[in-house]
Design an enzyme around this catalytic site. Structure first.
Site, mmCIF file in Angstrom:
data_model
loop_
_atom_site.group_PDB
_atom_site.id
_atom_site.type_symbol
_atom_site.label_atom_id
_atom_site.label_comp_id
_atom_site.label_asym_id
_atom_site.label_seq_id
_atom_site.Cartn_x
_atom_site.Cartn_y
_atom_site.Cartn_z
ATOM 1 N N HIS A 161 -19.796 -10.900 2.015
ATOM 2 C CA HIS A 161 -19.868 -10.096 3.188
ATOM 3 C C HIS A 161 -18.682 -9.982 3.887
ATOM 4 O O HIS A 161 -18.497 -10.086 5.030
ATOM 5 C CB HIS A 161 -21.018 -10.932 4.103
ATOM 6 C CG HIS A 161 -22.424 -11.244 3.505
ATOM 7 N ND1 HIS A 161 -23.189 -10.367 3.540
ATOM 8 C CD2 HIS A 161 -22.586 -12.311 2.841
ATOM 9 C CE1 HIS A 161 -24.414 -10.994 3.006
ATOM 10 N NE2 HIS A 161 -23.980 -12.306 2.531
ATOM 11 N N SER A 283 6.875 5.270 6.341
ATOM 12 C CA SER A 283 6.165 6.354 7.224
ATOM 13 C C SER A 283 7.353 7.172 7.779
ATOM 14 O O SER A 283 8.589 6.920 7.837
ATOM 15 C CB SER A 283 5.745 5.497 8.514
ATOM 16 O OG SER A 283 5.641 6.275 9.640
ATOM 17 N N LYS A 289 6.950 0.832 9.030
ATOM 18 C CA LYS A 289 5.979 0.809 8.003
ATOM 19 C C LYS A 289 6.514 0.679 6.623
ATOM 20 O O LYS A 289 7.457 1.127 6.177
ATOM 21 C CB LYS A 289 5.248 2.061 8.224
ATOM 22 C CG LYS A 289 4.434 2.131 9.452
ATOM 23 C CD LYS A 289 3.260 0.922 9.828
ATOM 24 C CE LYS A 289 2.287 0.786 8.920
ATOM 25 N NZ LYS A 289 1.378 2.000 9.059
ATOM 26 N N GLU A 296 -4.068 3.387 -2.184
ATOM 27 C CA GLU A 296 -5.022 4.371 -1.654
ATOM 28 C C GLU A 296 -5.434 5.380 -2.459
ATOM 29 O O GLU A 296 -6.616 5.757 -2.591
ATOM 30 C CB GLU A 296 -4.609 4.441 0.016
ATOM 31 C CG GLU A 296 -4.415 3.352 0.642
ATOM 32 C CD GLU A 296 -3.462 3.575 1.805
ATOM 33 O OE1 GLU A 296 -3.597 2.532 2.723
ATOM 34 O OE2 GLU A 296 -3.025 4.617 2.068
#
Ligand code: ARG
Length: 429
Positions: A161, A283, A289, A296
């Site tokens: 969970h 970024s 970043k 992804e």
């Protein structure tokens, strides 16, 4: 400039609106680039069959065979360009043979339809790529096992969970993916067995009045068996492609879950894993970043496969026999295969770019996570599990995470990972 005409226009030079033709050809030429060499292999097997049943003399066969080999070579060297001049790859082959060999070239399509031709080339394409993908999956599994071996002692929290559950190790987490990949290597093999049959010789879906040696041509192309029924051969288009995509779906499902875990563990909130610079991107606005875009996009790849599966499922809602709708199964098949190979090729590099922040992972273990061990300690002293459970809930445990992982000795658990068994399964697949 050659005048465009079509294999099926015969002598009456039937004229057809170019825009209509463009619509019907769709992306065929672009897609047939992936199938062309397999179409040549199929054509070579077919003319072998024509020789056996007496349609071609030995000499004619040899000339055609050599000409097809020459076409293959010219295609690989970019001397022969498959472009929009041709309706599709199949017509390109016949045009080439006729241009080089005149009348003889026109004989190659005897007893064949583009329907069994395209079935043959897509099946050879799928077989070839299932093998390649299997090798890539096995390489990823090996890489994961090798990395796991280095991190048997690296303790991390195990989650259910997304809540901290019990102490776990990096090795046990990684081997979960290795085993999934090994299973999927077997799935790819059985998918290969399922589709390993030759549709060549079924022609338009009804056979032809020739004694085509279908077993011989199947063997020449490396198929295990002949797909007997010509209607079924046609009906298996899309159906077989879907089976291939279902196997790829399983392969990519592992990648999606792995990417998901990585994208969580890479966050500053977890800080369990750092990605090498080679695998992060910046970024355009925020100088601070460093993003795991590649992870992804790997995660996102499964959605493409799912879309392709849905497309094929929709397309094969058809009556028996060949329908032109089936042409549109090529794109989702090829797209999925190309994408899967691309992602799998990048996986070992990604796996090697992971750095485990062992201290942060160890620090994320809290004493409550040893509650199950505490309960089991009472069980060893004679308590029933339910009573021990209640007792452990109200106690703080002295058991350390190291003791917890060392005590889990049943097969597969942290102290008995079963690496040799997994390795053997991988070697045998
Ligand atoms: N490009 C076609 C396809 O992929 C080739 C078969 C054409 N057959 C036909 N009967 N029009 O399906």
């Amino acid at each position: 400039m050659k005048n465009k005409n079509y294999l099926w226009s015969g002598d009456d030079n039937q004229s057809i609106d170019e825009e209509l033709m463009d619509f019907m050809a769709g992306e065929d030429i672009k897609l047939d680039k992936h199938l062309f060499k397999f179409d040549i292999i199929g054509s070579q097997a077919h003319i072998g069959g024509l020789k056996t049943c007496g349609v071609l003399s030995g000499e004619e066969y040899t000339k055609l065979h050599m000409c097809l080999s020459q076409l293959n070579l010219s295609y690989q060297n970019n001397e022969f360009i498959l472009d929009n001049f041709y309706e599709d790859g199949h017509s390109a082959i016949e045009f080439y043979l006729t241009e080089k060999l005149g009348e003889l070239g026109k004989k190659a399509h005897t007893g064949r339809s583009r329907n069994d031709q395209v079935l043959t080339s897509t099946r050879l394409f799928s077989k070839h790529n299932l093998n390649t993908i299997n090798e890539l999956v096995k390489a990823c599994a090996q890489c994961t096992i090798d990395l796991a071996k280095q991190h048997k002692e690296a303790i991390m929290p195990g989650y259910t969970h997304l809540q901290r559950a019990m102490p776990h190790t990096v090795a046990a987490w990684l081997l979960g993916f290795a085993e999934a990949m090994i299973d999927d290597s077997y799935l790819l093999n059985s998918t290969l067995d399922y589709i390993n049959c030759s549709p060549l010789g079924t022609a338009a879906g009804f056979g032809v009045p020739l004694d085509l040696p279908r077993e011989q041509t199947a063997k020449a192309m490396g198929f295990d068996r002949v797909q007997i029924n010509p209607v079924y051969a046609q009906n298996s288009r899309g159906k077989y492609d879907l089976v291939v995509l279902q196997a790829l779906y399983q392969v990519m499902l592992n990648i999606r879950r792995f990417s998901w875990d990585l994208s969580l563990f890479i966050t500053s909130e977890f800080n369990f894993i750092t990605l090498n610079k080679s695998h992060t991107t910046g970024s355009s606005i925020m100088p601070n970043k460093s993003n795991p875009d590649v992870v992804e996009l790997m995660r996102a790849s499964l959605a493409t496969i799912e879309g392709c599966m849905a497309q094929i499922q929709g397309l094969i809602s058809l009556p028996s026999g060949y329908q032109r709708d089936l042409q549109n199964t090529k794109e989702p098949l090829i797209k999925s295969v190309v994408l899967t190979k691309h992602v799998l090729k990048l996986m070992p590099g990604l796996i090697m770019a992971l750095n485990f922040n062992t201290q942060a992972m160890r620090d994320a273990i809290n004493p409550e996570m040893m509650a199950t061990d505490q309960a089991l300690k009472h069980v060893k002293h004679g308590a029933s599990f339910r009573d021990a459970y209640g007792q452990a809930k109200n106690e703080s445990s002295e058991i350390t995470a190291e003791q917890s992982i060392a005590a889990r000795i049943s097969l597969g658990a942290t102290a008995n990972l079963g690496i040799e068994i997994l390795q053997k399964r991988l070697n045998d697949s």
